[in-house]
Design a protein around this motif. Structure first.
Motif, PDB file in Angstrom:
ATOM      1  N   SER A  63       0.804  -1.224   0.000  1.00  0.00           N
ATOM      2  CA  SER A  63       0.000   0.000   0.000  1.00  0.00           C
ATOM      3  C   SER A  63       0.839   1.277   0.000  1.00  0.00           C
ATOM      4  O   SER A  63       0.319   2.353  -0.299  1.00  0.00           O
ATOM      5  N   VAL A  64       2.141   1.163   0.317  1.00  0.00           N
ATOM      6  CA  VAL A  64       2.977   2.365   0.388  1.00  0.00           C
ATOM      7  C   VAL A  64       4.141   2.336  -0.592  1.00  0.00           C
ATOM      8  O   VAL A  64       4.894   3.306  -0.685  1.00  0.00           O
ATOM      9  N   LYS A  65       4.300   1.251  -1.316  1.00  0.00           N
ATOM     10  CA  LYS A  65       5.411   1.152  -2.271  1.00  0.00           C
ATOM     11  C   LYS A  65       5.362   2.291  -3.274  1.00  0.00           C
ATOM     12  O   LYS A  65       4.312   2.614  -3.820  1.00  0.00           O
ATOM     13  N   GLY A  66       6.518   2.882  -3.496  1.00  0.00           N
ATOM     14  CA  GLY A  66       6.616   3.983  -4.433  1.00  0.00           C
ATOM     15  C   GLY A  66       6.273   5.333  -3.827  1.00  0.00           C
ATOM     16  O   GLY A  66       6.486   6.367  -4.470  1.00  0.00           O
ATOM     17  N   ARG A  67       5.737   5.324  -2.604  1.00  0.00           N
ATOM     18  CA  ARG A  67       5.362   6.590  -1.961  1.00  0.00           C
ATOM     19  C   ARG A  67       6.185   6.849  -0.697  1.00  0.00           C
ATOM     20  O   ARG A  67       6.461   8.008  -0.375  1.00  0.00           O
ATOM     21  N   PHE A  68       6.541   5.799   0.012  1.00  0.00           N
ATOM     22  CA  PHE A  68       7.270   5.933   1.276  1.00  0.00           C
ATOM     23  C   PHE A  68       8.703   5.438   1.091  1.00  0.00           C
ATOM     24  O   PHE A  68       8.956   4.504   0.323  1.00  0.00           O
ATOM     25  N   THR A  69       9.618   6.069   1.834  1.00  0.00           N
ATOM     26  CA  THR A  69      11.020   5.651   1.807  1.00  0.00           C
ATOM     27  C   THR A  69      11.563   5.634   3.229  1.00  0.00           C
ATOM     28  O   THR A  69      11.450   6.626   3.955  1.00  0.00           O
ATOM     29  N   ILE A  70      12.152   4.508   3.600  1.00  0.00           N
ATOM     30  CA  ILE A  70      12.786   4.376   4.907  1.00  0.00           C
ATOM     31  C   ILE A  70      14.282   4.617   4.751  1.00  0.00           C
ATOM     32  O   ILE A  70      14.889   4.209   3.757  1.00  0.00           O
ATOM     33  N   SER A  71      14.864   5.293   5.726  1.00  0.00           N
ATOM     34  CA  SER A  71      16.304   5.528   5.696  1.00  0.00           C
ATOM     35  C   SER A  71      16.792   5.721   7.126  1.00  0.00           C
ATOM     36  O   SER A  71      15.999   5.966   8.033  1.00  0.00           O
ATOM     37  N   ARG A  72      18.094   5.599   7.291  1.00  0.00           N
ATOM     38  CA  ARG A  72      18.638   5.864   8.615  1.00  0.00           C
ATOM     39  C   ARG A  72      19.879   6.725   8.476  1.00  0.00           C
ATOM     40  O   ARG A  72      20.589   6.669   7.470  1.00  0.00           O
ATOM     41  N   ASP A  73      20.115   7.514   9.494  1.00  0.00           N
ATOM     42  CA  ASP A  73      21.302   8.352   9.578  1.00  0.00           C
ATOM     43  C   ASP A  73      22.072   7.883  10.806  1.00  0.00           C
ATOM     44  O   ASP A  73      21.687   8.185  11.942  1.00  0.00           O
ATOM     45  N   ASN A  74      23.106   7.126  10.574  1.00  0.00           N
ATOM     46  CA  ASN A  74      23.835   6.542  11.701  1.00  0.00           C
ATOM     47  C   ASN A  74      24.512   7.600  12.550  1.00  0.00           C
ATOM     48  O   ASN A  74      24.627   7.457  13.774  1.00  0.00           O
ATOM     49  N   ALA A  75      24.954   8.671  11.923  1.00  0.00           N
ATOM     50  CA  ALA A  75      25.606   9.733  12.673  1.00  0.00           C
ATOM     51  C   ALA A  75      24.645  10.388  13.660  1.00  0.00           C
ATOM     52  O   ALA A  75      25.038  10.796  14.760  1.00  0.00           O
ATOM     53  N   GLU A  76      23.391  10.496  13.237  1.00  0.00           N
ATOM     54  CA  GLU A  76      22.369  11.104  14.100  1.00  0.00           C
ATOM     55  C   GLU A  76      21.644  10.056  14.949  1.00  0.00           C
ATOM     56  O   GLU A  76      20.816  10.417  15.780  1.00  0.00           O
ATOM     57  N   ASN A  77      21.949   8.777  14.708  1.00  0.00           N
ATOM     58  CA  ASN A  77      21.275   7.683  15.415  1.00  0.00           C
ATOM     59  C   ASN A  77      19.755   7.802  15.276  1.00  0.00           C
ATOM     60  O   ASN A  77      19.002   7.661  16.248  1.00  0.00           O
ATOM     61  N   THR A  78      19.329   8.062  14.053  1.00  0.00           N
ATOM     62  CA  THR A  78      17.925   8.348  13.767  1.00  0.00           C
ATOM     63  C   THR A  78      17.507   7.608  12.507  1.00  0.00           C
ATOM     64  O   THR A  78      18.307   7.458  11.577  1.00  0.00           O
ATOM     65  N   VAL A  79      16.279   7.159  12.495  1.00  0.00           N
ATOM     66  CA  VAL A  79      15.701   6.551  11.297  1.00  0.00           C
ATOM     67  C   VAL A  79      14.530   7.414  10.843  1.00  0.00           C
ATOM     68  O   VAL A  79      13.850   8.030  11.679  1.00  0.00           O
ATOM     69  N   TYR A  80      14.329   7.469   9.554  1.00  0.00           N
ATOM     70  CA  TYR A  80      13.318   8.329   8.969  1.00  0.00           C
ATOM     71  C   TYR A  80      12.333   7.526   8.137  1.00  0.00           C
ATOM     72  O   TYR A  80      12.646   6.451   7.612  1.00  0.00           O
ATOM     73  N   LEU A  81      11.149   8.082   7.985  1.00  0.00           N
ATOM     74  CA  LEU A  81      10.183   7.555   7.031  1.00  0.00           C
ATOM     75  C   LEU A  81       9.663   8.752   6.243  1.00  0.00           C
ATOM     76  O   LEU A  81       8.915   9.581   6.779  1.00  0.00           O
ATOM     77  N   GLN A  82      10.091   8.869   5.015  1.00  0.00           N
ATOM     78  CA  GLN A  82       9.607   9.918   4.127  1.00  0.00           C
ATOM     79  C   GLN A  82       8.325   9.428   3.480  1.00  0.00           C
ATOM     80  O   GLN A  82       8.320   8.364   2.839  1.00  0.00           O
TER      81      GLN A  82
END
Length: 121
Positions: A63-82
C-alpha cells in the motif's frame, strides 16, 4: 535501555508529504533491524516499512510502495520515514520499533511512543 522517540506527525492534506523521525538513545541503531508500523482506528497494526541491520534489505507494504522511503542516519542515530503522495487511508498512529535478531518482526523488542498522522482536507 534503548529508547525511541518519534516525531514529525501532524495534519496534512491528501497528496502532501511528511517525514517522520525516530531518534534513539541508549544504544546505537546500527545494531538493530528497524521497522515502521502503523495502526489506524479500528484496525490491526501493520508493518509499513523495514530496514535491516547494515541496510542490506528494505521492504515496504504494498500500500505504500513507491510513496514511502525508509532511511537511517547513523551519525544522528535516527531513522526516517519519508511519506509522499499521502492518502486518507494513511491516517494512523505511526510507530518505530527495533529488534536485534528478527528482521521486520511483528513483535520487535523496543517500541517508540508513536506519532499521529492525519491525512485530511
Amino acid at each position: 535501555q534503548l529508547q525511541l522517540v518519534e516525531s514529525g506527525g501532524g495534519l496534512v492534506q491528501p497528496g502532501g508529504s511528511l517525514r517522520l523521525s525516530c531518534a534513539a538513545a541508549g544504544d546505537t541503531l546500527d545494531y538493530y533491524h528497524i521497522g515502521w508500523f502503523r495502526q489506524a482506528p479500528g484496525k490491526e497494526r501493520e508493518a509499513v516499512s523495514c530496514v535491516s541491520r547494515g541496510d542490506t534489505s528494505t521492504s515496504y507494504a504494498d500500500s505504500v510502495k513507491g510513496r514511502f522511503t525508509i532511511s537511517r542516519d547513523n551519525a544522528e542515530n535516527t531513522v526516517y520515514l519519508q511519506m509522499n503522495s499521502l492518502k486518507s487511508e494513511d491516517t494512523a498512529v505511526y510507530y518505530c520499533a527495533v529488534d536485534q535478531s528478527a528482521y521486520c518482526s511483528h513483535s520487535p523488542r523496543y517500541w517508540g511512543q508513536g506519532t499521529h498522522v492525519t491525512v485530511s482536507s
